[in-house]
Design a protein around this motif. Structure first.
Motif, mmCIF file in Angstrom:
data_model
loop_
_atom_site.group_PDB
_atom_site.id
_atom_site.type_symbol
_atom_site.label_atom_id
_atom_site.label_comp_id
_atom_site.label_asym_id
_atom_site.label_seq_id
_atom_site.Cartn_x
_atom_site.Cartn_y
_atom_site.Cartn_z
ATOM 1 N N LEU A 82 -2.935 5.291 0.769
ATOM 2 C CA LEU A 82 -2.814 5.615 1.899
ATOM 3 C C LEU A 82 -1.931 4.901 2.934
ATOM 4 O O LEU A 82 -1.434 5.227 4.139
ATOM 5 C CB LEU A 82 -4.041 6.158 2.604
ATOM 6 N N HIS A 84 0.469 2.937 2.644
ATOM 7 C CA HIS A 84 2.014 3.091 2.742
ATOM 8 C C HIS A 84 2.497 4.040 3.815
ATOM 9 O O HIS A 84 3.530 4.041 4.146
ATOM 10 C CB HIS A 84 2.396 3.661 1.135
ATOM 11 N N HIS A 85 1.442 4.781 4.504
ATOM 12 C CA HIS A 85 1.904 5.769 5.045
ATOM 13 C C HIS A 85 1.672 5.553 6.742
ATOM 14 O O HIS A 85 2.436 5.468 7.477
ATOM 15 C CB HIS A 85 0.980 7.098 4.974
ATOM 16 N N LYS A 86 0.542 4.868 6.903
ATOM 17 C CA LYS A 86 -0.056 4.085 8.167
ATOM 18 C C LYS A 86 -1.345 3.587 7.913
ATOM 19 O O LYS A 86 -2.174 3.591 6.984
ATOM 20 C CB LYS A 86 -0.057 5.329 9.271
ATOM 21 N N HIS A 180 -4.574 16.061 4.447
ATOM 22 C CA HIS A 180 -3.375 16.795 4.337
ATOM 23 C C HIS A 180 -3.446 18.225 5.066
ATOM 24 O O HIS A 180 -2.489 18.625 5.402
ATOM 25 C CB HIS A 180 -2.808 17.118 2.897
#
Length: 245
Positions: A82, A84-86, A180
């Motif tokens: 996660l 890697h997303h924020k 999601h």
């Protein structure tokens, strides 16, 4: 242990922290929680509330340790992915933890009940001797107080593969699904992760709080609750066993 956010973020972007030696740390946390659980149980024994033998207590605690070790590894992996997303992996770990504990505690009790009842029906139909340990979860021999390694091994498989892993897989999937499906402002996991990430605390302080202090207390409490859910309950089998426990 930490790195500056890239220039693509805002000027106020916090320092990104990582899960340093996370898996090894998680195992140490579990051992600390086990020790707290054993201390609590010793107090209960001294008060006359707890009737189990030391062998049974150690066997019960080891099954829980096996269950929780897998859950910790899954949370670390999800946190890294996660990140890697924020936010960062440490913030995500801290965000996942309370929800994972609540969900897995509930599911552990449910899966214990379902697996035991399923094996009981199977055993009643087939009368295969190897199935009997699975029908009396928390009892490590045909009679209370008796300990057999094959019973312990069978119940370790049951505890980890049939109860612990499914409970933690479902909880991690539920957390991931919520991230999601729900908008960011409605996602409790995202809100907690954001709060940790923008807390203004140093990486060292966040690591101490989210990776050590809170999990030690949380795991110890979970150990006590799950122990009550997973311990052998004579009344659910043969009430006459109550006199021997």
């Amino acid at each position: 242990e930490r790195q500056r956010a890239s220039g693509t973020g805002s000027m106020d972007e916090p320092v990104k922290c990582t899960l340093v030696a996370s898996f090894a740390a998680r195992q140490a946390i579990i051992m600390a929680a086990v020790l707290l659980f054993m201390l609590y149980t010793w107090i209960q024994i001294r008060r006359g509330v707890e009737k189990r033998s030391l062998t049974t207590l150690v066997a019960d605690a080891s099954k829980q340790a096996g269950q929780q070790a897998f859950g910790g590894a899954m949370m670390v992996l999800l946190g890294v992915l996660l990140a890697h997303h924020k936010y960062d992996s440490l913030a995500w770990y801290a965000a996942e933890y309370p929800f994972e504990v609540i969900i897995t505690t509930y599911l552990t009790g449910s899966f214990r009940k379902w697996t035991e009842s399923g094996f009981t029906r199977w055993y009643e139909r087939s009368r295969e001797a190897w199935l009997e340990p699975y029908t009396k979860f928390g009892l490590y021999g045909p009679t209370p107080g008796e300990f057999r390694w094959n019973w312990y091994g069978a119940q370790m498989v049951q505890a980890v593969l049939l109860i612990g892993i499914p409970a933690r897989v479902v909880s991690i999937l539920a957390i991931l699904l919520s991230l999601h499906v729900l908008p960011e402002w409605m996602s409790p996991v995202d809100l907690v992760g954001r709060a940790w990430y923008f807390s203004g605390l140093t990486c060292a302080m966040r690591t101490l709080l989210s990776l050590y202090c809170l999990p030690v207390l949380g795991d110890a409490v979970q150990f006590v609750i799950v122990d009550q859910l997973q311990k052998f309950k004579a009344r659910d089998h043969d009430p006459r066993l109550l006199d021997t426990l």
